[in-house]
Motif scaffolding. Structure first.
Motif, short mmCIF file in Angstrom:
data_model
loop_
_atom_site.label_atom_id
_atom_site.label_comp_id
_atom_site.label_asym_id
_atom_site.label_seq_id
_atom_site.Cartn_x
_atom_site.Cartn_y
_atom_site.Cartn_z
N HIS A 1 -19.99 -13.09 -87.28
CA HIS A 1 -19.05 -13.84 -86.45
C HIS A 1 -18.07 -14.64 -87.29
N ALA A 2 -17.06 -15.14 -86.62
CA ALA A 2 -16.10 -16.02 -87.29
C ALA A 2 -16.79 -17.32 -87.68
N ASP A 3 -16.47 -17.81 -88.87
CA ASP A 3 -17.06 -19.05 -89.38
C ASP A 3 -16.88 -20.16 -88.35
N PRO A 4 -18.00 -20.76 -87.90
CA PRO A 4 -17.90 -21.79 -86.85
C PRO A 4 -17.19 -23.07 -87.31
N ARG A 5 -16.93 -23.20 -88.61
CA ARG A 5 -16.13 -24.36 -89.03
C ARG A 5 -14.76 -24.32 -88.36
N GLY A 6 -14.29 -23.11 -88.06
CA GLY A 6 -12.95 -22.99 -87.49
C GLY A 6 -12.90 -22.39 -86.10
#
Ligand code: SP5
Ligand code: ZN
Length: 345
Positions: A222-227
């Motif tokens: 998945h897309a990095d949850p930081r962003g």
């Protein structure tokens, strides 16, 4: 591929969602499932059947009874506040964050709407319970068909499920269809089941449901949850707890990730899945990794989805696909059915 299609999915039809302080049209709309159904018909990928209902007890294997009771009655409570609410979707606006108590259930409906949710981007509507419940039926039916000898099944339903936890909704999700499918396989006699989540967003609900268990391996790309949503879960250092330590695998990827890096991560995921030796696989199938997706920032192309299906078939596991995200409606049917066809060939 045997497809279970939830004919009641359109009962959940949000009017709008809140995005950056504005009401915008819902990305998660009935046309999404219609598009996938139409493409399945065009491509002739096996039978499409109607799922039958499962008892509430089956849902209670994943969700808390009080959350289910809340969700089932929520629309009527919303109407009871003001008959004019019939023309509006219900949105939470207050949440029990750090230092506030979530163990005392308030009487106030708005307070409970916040208690049982994680964001204000998920409209609750008149038909939400009906669509979510028949969607859960759909996923459990797809899982059960594997036990009856099918090699691969597809639960075609919406709203999606992977952001929903044991007792909360959010991220367009109300009931965790993939978790219900996996739990049903265990309850029907399997000892080890794996869930692979390839939606663009981290499946925080699924992770949290199985975090301290080793009978379900959860692997997510998945897309990095930081962003990106869901922001507060999905980091690489979340590896499970207690007996579940080592049975949660997050592979966050940077915004802008394309096919090369994405497939490299898929390879890592597949090696871990193979090592676990599960008896069946549930795939949270989101195609919001597509370059043209309006919510996302990965750049997979339609042809890449065929390769995903081929790679997953190579695992050699009975596999239930469960539909999650994907918002580029025009290409949605082709992208989803490409995965399924790639799996079949
Ligand atoms: C199942 C699933 O894919 N859920 C995704 C939930 C995402 N919620 C956050 C939506 C933020 C909307 N961003 C709009 C960007 C427009 N350019
Ligand atoms: Zn998503």
């Amino acid at each position: 591929m045997l497809t279970f299609y939830n004919e009641l999915h359109a009962q959940h039809r949000g009017r709008h969602e809140i995005f950056r302080g504005e009401m915008v049209p819902c990305f998660e709309k009935p046309e999404r499932a219609d598009a996938v159904l139409a493409e399945l018909g065009r491509r002739g990928l096996g039978s499409i059947v109607t799922p039958h209902g499962v008892p509430l007890m089956t849902l209670e294997r994943v969700h808390t009874p009080r959350y289910l009771q809340f969700l089932r009655g929520a629309w009527n409570e919303w109407l009871a506040l003001d008959p004019a609410n019939a023309g509006k979707d219900a949105f939470p606006a207050v949440w029990p964050v750090r230092t506030l108590r979530s163990d005392v259930e308030p009487d106030n409906f708005c307070a409970r709407l916040g208690l049982y949710s994680m964001d204000s981007g998920t409209p609750l509507t008149a038909g939400t319970w009906t669509a979510a419940k028949t969607g859960a039926d759909c996923a459990v039916n797809a899982a059960h068909a594997l036990r009856l000898g099918e090699r691969s099944t597809f639960a075609l339903t919406r709203p999606p499920g992977h952001h929903a936890g044991a007792d909360f909704f959010g991220g367009y999700c109300f009931l965790n269809n993939a978790a219900l499918a996996a739990q049903h396989l265990l309850d029907d006699g399997l000892r080890k089941v794996a869930i692979l989540d390839i939606d663009y967003h981290h499946g925080n609900g699924t992770q949290s449901i199985f975090y301290d268990r080793n009978d379900v391996l959860f692997v997510s790309l998945h897309a990095d949850p930081r962003g990106e949503y869901p922001f507060y879960l999905g980091h690489a250092d979340e590896t499970g707890a207690g007996a579940g330590l080592g049975y949660n695998v997050n592979l966050p990827l940077a915004a802008g990730t394309g096919a090369q890096a994405w497939f490299a991560a898929l390879e890592t995921a597949c090696l871990r899945l193979q090592m676990y030796q599960p008896e069946a696989l549930v795939v949270s199938l989101g195609v919001d990794t597509f370059a043209g997706d309006p919510l996302s920032r990965f750049t997979l192309q339609s042809a890449d989805y065929l390769r995903i299906g081929e790679r997953l078939a190579y695992l050699g596991l009975p596999t239930a696909f469960v539909f999650e995200g994907g918002y580029a409606v025009k290409e949605l049917g082709v992208n989803v059915v490409n995965v399924l066809e790639g799996f079949e060939t």
